[in-house]
Design a protein around this motif. Structure first.
Motif, PDB file in Angstrom:
ATOM      1  N   THR A  36       0.711  -1.178   0.143  1.00 38.92           N
ATOM      2  CA  THR A  36       0.141   0.126   0.058  1.00 38.92           C
ATOM      3  C   THR A  36       1.010   1.169   0.006  1.00 38.92           C
ATOM      4  O   THR A  36       1.758   1.306   0.526  1.00 38.92           O
ATOM      5  CB  THR A  36      -0.921  -0.028   1.296  1.00 38.92           C
ATOM      6  N   THR A  37       0.397   2.311  -0.509  1.00 40.04           N
ATOM      7  CA  THR A  37       1.078   3.446  -0.632  1.00 40.04           C
ATOM      8  C   THR A  37       0.152   4.688  -0.241  1.00 40.04           C
ATOM      9  O   THR A  37      -0.965   4.713  -0.947  1.00 40.04           O
ATOM     10  CB  THR A  37       1.729   3.766  -2.019  1.00 40.04           C
ATOM     11  N   THR A  38       0.172   5.239   0.876  1.00 36.25           N
ATOM     12  CA  THR A  38      -0.736   6.389   1.534  1.00 36.25           C
ATOM     13  C   THR A  38       0.039   7.563   1.762  1.00 36.25           C
ATOM     14  O   THR A  38       1.024   7.180   2.604  1.00 36.25           O
ATOM     15  CB  THR A  38      -1.571   5.742   2.450  1.00 36.25           C
ATOM     16  N   ILE A  48      -8.399  10.922   1.038  1.00 35.72           N
ATOM     17  CA  ILE A  48      -7.175  10.055   1.296  1.00 35.72           C
ATOM     18  C   ILE A  48      -7.269   9.182   0.120  1.00 35.72           C
ATOM     19  O   ILE A  48      -8.061   8.462  -0.110  1.00 35.72           O
ATOM     20  CB  ILE A  48      -7.011   9.419   2.542  1.00 35.72           C
ATOM     21  N   SER A  50      -5.183   5.837  -1.435  1.00 35.75           N
ATOM     22  CA  SER A  50      -4.282   4.841  -1.029  1.00 35.75           C
ATOM     23  C   SER A  50      -4.124   3.805  -2.014  1.00 35.75           C
ATOM     24  O   SER A  50      -5.116   3.270  -2.784  1.00 35.75           O
ATOM     25  CB  SER A  50      -4.640   4.126   0.280  1.00 35.75           C
ATOM     26  N   THR A  51      -3.159   3.827  -2.663  1.00 35.70           N
ATOM     27  CA  THR A  51      -2.665   2.884  -3.786  1.00 35.70           C
ATOM     28  C   THR A  51      -2.529   1.528  -3.259  1.00 35.70           C
ATOM     29  O   THR A  51      -1.629   1.329  -2.485  1.00 35.70           O
ATOM     30  CB  THR A  51      -1.777   3.322  -4.858  1.00 35.70           C
ATOM     31  N   ILE A  52      -3.178   0.456  -3.823  1.00 35.82           N
ATOM     32  CA  ILE A  52      -2.973  -0.903  -3.203  1.00 35.82           C
ATOM     33  C   ILE A  52      -2.833  -1.893  -4.230  1.00 35.82           C
ATOM     34  O   ILE A  52      -3.459  -1.873  -5.387  1.00 35.82           O
ATOM     35  CB  ILE A  52      -4.470  -1.225  -2.671  1.00 35.82           C
ATOM     36  N   LEU A 112      -5.755   3.733   8.697  1.00 33.85           N
ATOM     37  CA  LEU A 112      -6.498   2.693   7.438  1.00 33.85           C
ATOM     38  C   LEU A 112      -5.797   1.241   7.710  1.00 33.85           C
ATOM     39  O   LEU A 112      -4.523   1.075   7.680  1.00 33.85           O
ATOM     40  CB  LEU A 112      -5.843   3.161   6.083  1.00 33.85           C
ATOM     41  N   ASP A 124      -1.876   2.102   7.912  1.00 28.09           N
ATOM     42  CA  ASP A 124      -1.294   3.300   7.332  1.00 28.09           C
ATOM     43  C   ASP A 124      -1.914   4.499   8.430  1.00 28.09           C
ATOM     44  O   ASP A 124      -3.177   4.396   8.480  1.00 28.09           O
ATOM     45  CB  ASP A 124      -1.568   3.553   5.913  1.00 28.09           C
ATOM     46  N   VAL A 126      -2.743   8.585   8.790  1.00 30.19           N
ATOM     47  CA  VAL A 126      -2.815  10.005   7.903  1.00 30.19           C
ATOM     48  C   VAL A 126      -3.267  11.001   8.557  1.00 30.19           C
ATOM     49  O   VAL A 126      -4.407  10.832   9.498  1.00 30.19           O
ATOM     50  CB  VAL A 126      -3.681   9.852   6.769  1.00 30.19           C
TER      51      VAL A 126
END
Length: 129
Positions: A36-38, A48, A50-52, A112, A124, A126
């Motif tokens: 994941t990238t958040t 928000i 988030s790339t998963i 998250l 994650d 945020v």
């Protein structure tokens, strides 16, 4: 003559109601979340994003949806769901990238939690200002 027509009619109805063997049942299963990238912080009112990255064990899997559940204020559980169809599948990993979008309407810390079925993969955090 009437009996023959009646029997033909009944046979037609019965044949129309049977399913062919090649129609397979589609089931829903979990995909594994592998990364994941958040963003660490965003401004209140933005989403928000988030790339998963997910994967399934074979090519019978196809991405269906993200299941996002708010468990308490600003805390979310996220699972990736797939449709699985077929019983004979190519033995290659199925991979897919997707995006979770969560509106950040209030300031504070958002959590998250990403799950693989019932197992926590990653959390994650945020900060929303």
């Amino acid at each position: 003559m009437r009996q023959n027509l009646f029997l033909a009619y009944i046979c037609t109805i019965l044949l129309a109601c049977t399913k062919p063997d090649d129609v397979k049942k589609i089931i829903e299963d979990n995909l594994d979340i592998i990364s994941t990238t958040t963003p660490a912080s965003i401004v209140k009112g933005q989403e928000i994003i988030s790339t998963i990255q997910c994967q399934g064990p074979n090519l019978c899997y196809s991405f269906h949806r993200l299941e996002i559940t708010e468990t308490s204020p600003r805390q979310f559980e996220i699972r990736a769901k797939a449709h699985v169809q077929g019983s004979v599948c190519a033995m290659a990993l199925y991979r897919v990238d997707t995006v979770a979008r969560i509106p950040a309407l209030t300031s504070g810390q958002y959590l998250l939690r990403f799950y693989n079925a019932s197992r926590l993969f990653k959390t994650d955090t945020v900060q929303v200002n």
